[in-house]
Write an enzyme that holds these catalytic residues in place. Structure first.
Site, PDB file in Angstrom:
ATOM      1  N   GLY A 182      46.720  38.469  31.783  1.00 10.93           N
ATOM      2  CA  GLY A 182      46.150  38.504  33.132  1.00 10.93           C
ATOM      3  C   GLY A 182      44.992  37.541  33.298  1.00 10.93           C
ATOM      4  N   CYS A 183      44.113  37.497  32.319  1.00 12.57           N
ATOM      5  CA  CYS A 183      42.935  36.625  32.402  1.00 12.57           C
ATOM      6  C   CYS A 183      43.334  35.149  32.353  1.00 12.57           C
ATOM      7  CB  CYS A 183      41.943  36.970  31.299  1.00 12.57           C
ATOM      8  SG  CYS A 183      41.303  38.655  31.481  1.00 12.57           S
ATOM      9  N   THR A 184      44.381  34.841  31.607  1.00 16.12           N
ATOM     10  CA  THR A 184      44.876  33.465  31.553  1.00 16.12           C
ATOM     11  C   THR A 184      45.472  33.069  32.899  1.00 16.12           C
ATOM     12  OG1 THR A 184      45.252  33.606  29.178  1.00 16.12           O
ATOM     13  CG2 THR A 184      46.468  31.899  30.372  1.00 16.12           C
ATOM     14  N   LYS A 202      38.884  39.516  29.234  1.00 21.11           N
ATOM     15  CA  LYS A 202      38.982  38.900  27.906  1.00 21.11           C
ATOM     16  C   LYS A 202      39.741  37.580  27.938  1.00 21.11           C
ATOM     17  CE  LYS A 202      39.754  40.317  23.143  1.00 21.11           C
ATOM     18  NZ  LYS A 202      38.625  39.523  22.716  1.00 21.11           N
ATOM     19  N   ALA A 208      42.508  32.516  35.307  1.00 23.82           N
ATOM     20  CA  ALA A 208      41.765  31.284  35.005  1.00 23.82           C
ATOM     21  C   ALA A 208      42.574  30.040  35.378  1.00 23.82           C
ATOM     22  CB  ALA A 208      41.393  31.250  33.526  1.00 23.82           C
TER      23      ALA A 208
END
Length: 153
Positions: free
Chosen positions: A43-45, A38, A48
């Site tokens: 974590g995804c930030t 998401k 990325a």
């Protein structure tokens, strides 16, 4: 996880601007294809931003980075603008590609079962064949590990 040596499933999905992008658009280049749960989560930030920080390193190895999640193109646009993400983000709201790459799985949290993305990364060669398959990758080290793997493959 799909097996190394198999042909990567083809796909066409909208990017952050709603433009259709296909895996075949990148024939002749290596593709680091990462699947994440998401936009704008911690974590995804981290994942990325690490890919963004190493984007030039991937390019110097003749590779492009593509991130795919279930988020909408509009969500991807905001995410990319907020963090200055220079690579392609694709939207798979129907989960067709997530399923074809075997990363859409049943998960469990606090005893409740649901379906979601298992954070995974594939490396695809210039001819569309999977040459690296990594399941349950760590957000903070995925980009560096993929750079290292590209050097070894």
């Amino acid at each position: 996880m799909l097996k190394v040596g198999t042909e990567a499933p083809s796909f066409t999905l909208p990017d952050k601007n709603g433009k259709s992008v296909s895996l075949s658009d990148f024939k002749g280049k290596k593709v680091v294809l990462y699947f994440y749960p998401k936009d704008n989560t911690s974590g995804c930030t981290k994942q990325a931003c690490a890919y963004a920080a190493h984007n030039a390193d991937f390019e110097s190895k003749g590779a492009v980075v593509i991130g795919i999640s279930k988020d909408s193109p509009k969500s991807h646009l905001g995410f990319a603008e907020k963090y200055g993400l220079p690579f392609v983000l694709l939207s798979d709201t129907e989960t067709c590609v997530l399923q074809s790459y075997d990363v859409w799985k049943e998960k469990s949290m606090y005893g409740k079962k649901y379906f979601g993305v298992v954070r995974s990364t594939y490396i695809i060669d210039e001819n569309g064949v999977i040459i690296g398959a990594y399941e349950k990758v760590k957000p903070e080290s995925d980009a560096e590990n993929m750079l290292k793997a590209l050097g070894e493959l």
